[in-house]
Design a protein around this motif. Sequence first.
Motif, mmCIF file in Angstrom:
data_model
loop_
_atom_site.group_PDB
_atom_site.id
_atom_site.type_symbol
_atom_site.label_atom_id
_atom_site.label_comp_id
_atom_site.label_asym_id
_atom_site.label_seq_id
_atom_site.Cartn_x
_atom_site.Cartn_y
_atom_site.Cartn_z
ATOM 1 N N ASP A 1 40.756 31.506 36.683
ATOM 2 C CA ASP A 1 40.197 30.194 36.991
ATOM 3 C C ASP A 1 39.976 30.001 38.481
ATOM 4 O OD1 ASP A 1 42.772 29.922 37.924
ATOM 5 O OD2 ASP A 1 43.248 28.120 36.761
ATOM 6 N N GLY A 2 40.188 31.078 39.261
ATOM 7 C CA GLY A 2 39.949 31.031 40.693
ATOM 8 C C GLY A 2 41.022 30.332 41.498
ATOM 9 N N SER A 3 42.183 30.099 40.882
ATOM 10 C CA SER A 3 43.226 29.320 41.550
ATOM 11 C C SER A 3 44.091 30.136 42.500
ATOM 12 C CB SER A 3 44.122 28.650 40.501
ATOM 13 O OG SER A 3 44.734 29.622 39.672
ATOM 14 N N GLY A 4 43.971 31.456 42.489
ATOM 15 C CA GLY A 4 44.779 32.272 43.387
ATOM 16 C C GLY A 4 44.936 33.688 42.889
ATOM 17 N N ASP A 5 45.924 34.389 43.434
ATOM 18 C CA ASP A 5 46.153 35.778 43.046
ATOM 19 C C ASP A 5 47.588 35.989 42.561
ATOM 20 O OD1 ASP A 5 47.563 35.501 45.380
ATOM 21 O OD2 ASP A 5 46.539 37.130 46.453
ATOM 22 N N ASN A 6 48.188 34.910 42.047
ATOM 23 C CA ASN A 6 49.580 34.984 41.610
ATOM 24 C C ASN A 6 49.744 34.792 40.110
ATOM 25 O OD1 ASN A 6 48.778 32.277 41.699
ATOM 26 N ND2 ASN A 6 50.861 31.541 42.130
ATOM 27 N N CYS A 7 48.705 35.153 39.361
ATOM 28 C CA CYS A 7 48.780 35.012 37.911
ATOM 29 C C CYS A 7 49.305 36.291 37.261
ATOM 30 C CB CYS A 7 47.409 34.655 37.341
ATOM 31 S SG CYS A 7 46.924 32.942 37.669
ATOM 32 N N THR A 8 49.651 36.194 36.003
ATOM 33 C CA THR A 8 50.165 37.335 35.257
ATOM 34 C C THR A 8 49.018 38.058 34.559
ATOM 35 O OG1 THR A 8 50.646 35.786 33.443
ATOM 36 C CG2 THR A 8 52.475 36.411 34.890
ATOM 37 N N ALA A 9 49.088 39.370 34.563
ATOM 38 C CA ALA A 9 48.039 40.203 33.969
ATOM 39 C C ALA A 9 48.321 40.442 32.486
ATOM 40 C CB ALA A 9 47.945 41.524 34.704
ATOM 41 N N TYR A 10 47.288 40.903 31.793
ATOM 42 C CA TYR A 10 47.384 41.059 30.338
ATOM 43 C C TYR A 10 48.477 42.035 29.928
ATOM 44 C CZ TYR A 10 45.778 41.231 25.495
ATOM 45 O OH TYR A 10 45.697 41.132 24.130
ATOM 46 N N ASN A 11 48.708 43.078 30.735
ATOM 47 C CA ASN A 11 49.759 44.019 30.361
ATOM 48 C C ASN A 11 51.128 43.334 30.342
ATOM 49 O OD1 ASN A 11 49.896 43.741 33.119
ATOM 50 N ND2 ASN A 11 49.717 45.921 33.587
ATOM 51 N N THR B 1 39.583 42.740 42.765
ATOM 52 C CA THR B 1 39.165 41.353 42.933
ATOM 53 C C THR B 1 37.671 41.166 42.775
ATOM 54 O OG1 THR B 1 38.993 41.690 45.327
ATOM 55 C CG2 THR B 1 41.088 40.869 44.476
ATOM 56 N N ALA B 2 36.921 42.246 42.665
ATOM 57 C CA ALA B 2 35.472 42.157 42.496
ATOM 58 C C ALA B 2 34.970 43.379 41.747
ATOM 59 C CB ALA B 2 34.778 42.043 43.845
ATOM 60 N N PRO B 3 33.932 43.222 40.929
ATOM 61 C CA PRO B 3 33.352 44.370 40.232
ATOM 62 C C PRO B 3 32.638 45.293 41.215
ATOM 63 C CG PRO B 3 32.672 42.279 39.238
ATOM 64 C CD PRO B 3 33.280 41.976 40.567
ATOM 65 N N PRO B 4 32.467 46.566 40.869
ATOM 66 C CA PRO B 4 31.676 47.454 41.715
ATOM 67 C C PRO B 4 30.260 46.917 41.865
ATOM 68 C CG PRO B 4 32.859 48.691 40.029
ATOM 69 C CD PRO B 4 33.000 47.251 39.674
ATOM 70 N N LYS B 5 29.665 47.093 43.032
ATOM 71 C CA LYS B 5 28.324 46.580 43.260
ATOM 72 C C LYS B 5 27.297 47.466 42.558
ATOM 73 C CE LYS B 5 29.178 44.274 47.683
ATOM 74 N NZ LYS B 5 28.773 44.166 49.097
ATOM 75 N N MET B 6 26.452 46.842 41.777
ATOM 76 C CA MET B 6 25.341 47.552 41.135
ATOM 77 C C MET B 6 24.261 46.530 40.814
ATOM 78 S SD MET B 6 26.992 48.438 37.375
ATOM 79 C CE MET B 6 28.588 48.971 37.996
ATOM 80 N N GLU B 7 23.036 47.003 40.710
ATOM 81 C CA GLU B 7 21.907 46.123 40.454
ATOM 82 C C GLU B 7 21.523 46.156 38.975
ATOM 83 O OE1 GLU B 7 20.453 44.075 42.604
ATOM 84 O OE2 GLU B 7 21.928 44.689 44.109
ATOM 85 N N PRO B 8 21.145 45.004 38.426
ATOM 86 C CA PRO B 8 20.660 45.007 37.042
ATOM 87 C C PRO B 8 19.287 45.629 36.938
ATOM 88 C CG PRO B 8 20.421 42.837 38.011
ATOM 89 C CD PRO B 8 21.158 43.670 39.022
ATOM 90 N N LEU B 9 18.873 45.932 35.738
ATOM 91 C CA LEU B 9 17.539 46.475 35.501
ATOM 92 C C LEU B 9 16.503 45.509 36.048
ATOM 93 C CD1 LEU B 9 16.326 48.983 33.960
ATOM 94 C CD2 LEU B 9 15.977 47.430 32.026
ATOM 95 N N SER B 10 15.543 46.020 36.816
ATOM 96 C CA SER B 10 14.572 45.138 37.482
ATOM 97 C C SER B 10 13.337 44.850 36.640
ATOM 98 C CB SER B 10 14.135 45.756 38.815
ATOM 99 O OG SER B 10 13.547 47.033 38.611
ATOM 100 N N ALA B 11 12.981 45.789 35.775
ATOM 101 C CA ALA B 11 11.797 45.606 34.933
ATOM 102 C C ALA B 11 12.004 46.344 33.622
ATOM 103 C CB ALA B 11 10.549 46.119 35.646
#
Length: 397
Positions: A376-386, A34-44
């Motif tokens: 679209d953020g409407s829930g967790d009952n959608c069908t996956a690409y597979n 439900t969420a990507p792994p936490k990581m920081e973008p390049l800072s400089a």
Amino acid sequence: MRTTTRRLGVTLAVCAALVAACSSSNNSGGGGTTAPPKMEPLSALGDGEGQLNLIAWAGYAENGSNDPKVNWVGPFEQQTGCKVNVKIGNTSDEMVQLMRTGQYDGVSASGDATLRLIYAGDVAPVNTKLVPNYDTISAFLKDKPWNSVNGQMYGIPHGWGANLLMYNTDVVKGAPDSWGAVFPGAPEYKGKVTAYDSPIYIADAALYLSKTKPELGIKNPYSLTEDQLNAAVDLLKAQHANIGEYWSDYTKAVQAFESGTSAIGTTWQVIANMITSDNKVKIATVLPKEGSTGWSDTWMVSSKAKNPNCMYKWMDYITSPQVNAQVAEYFGEAPAQTKACEFTSDKTFCDTYHATDSAYAEKISYWTTPQKQCVDGSGDNCTAYNEWVDKWQQIKG
């Protein structure tokens, strides 16, 4: 059409399998996390590392080897000292697998691959402040479901286009303005209807149903419940009986219309341009009243990039006005960079591709990887690409 445009069309033969990929694991954007792994973008931004390893669609990173006159990689190498090595990706699935090797710094990902890469942690969030040319990229391509999560961009938009309805005006009368011409109206052209050969084409049926059968409750063609998916599949199964040819190779789409095998169906603007330039058949295109699906490609940085500074330099360079104009014209798509239109050799190019037309762009539902967690953020009952892949195999039999 100029000969240069015909060459750009040839590059699409490889790009034609843009959405032929399958979701291969639960953490691939196909269903599980439900969420990507936490990581920081390049800072400089620092000095370039001296090289850059890219995965790209054919035509996106030309170095003069295909045509000495078509070379934007060379000037980049001279300006930055970053030697570019390009691996052509033939499908989105191949690109995803290559990115997971950790051998590449970045990829030109289409919307059916981007979420798989993001949710699997294969790409890093992007610090857009380090990409000056990002400021003048079309606003309608920024912070979208296929290239961002919770307001964090995971790449820099590159180019985009719509899937259009094309028809032979000598065969199809009345100037159709609806996808209904290839769905309930398909029997009228039995054997001469053509459609894009990919599971993502299910979204085209879903989009049509969202406008014509509101009782199904379809709000987003990539966020389908099981019942909504089945409704789209039923529509496509009915269409299948009238299909003469499914196409994924653009050259076959051109040949089918020029030979008369196909008379109506899905197309890209560049395909229509090529047929028109040959004057073999009379065709017309329309973005139907229901809207259309389409693509928006994004340059993304590998989370394992060994040369992140060179990758950021590349993302800024490839979306600079002059270079983005060159790529768009060669490839056959609308540039993401709003200032690119000042530099196209064909001064009508941006009008033809609606490059800065936000009202036109709003009519497009851009390819986005379907997930169980509805995109679209409407829930967790959608069908996956597979699941879409399985259904597509059933449709085609």
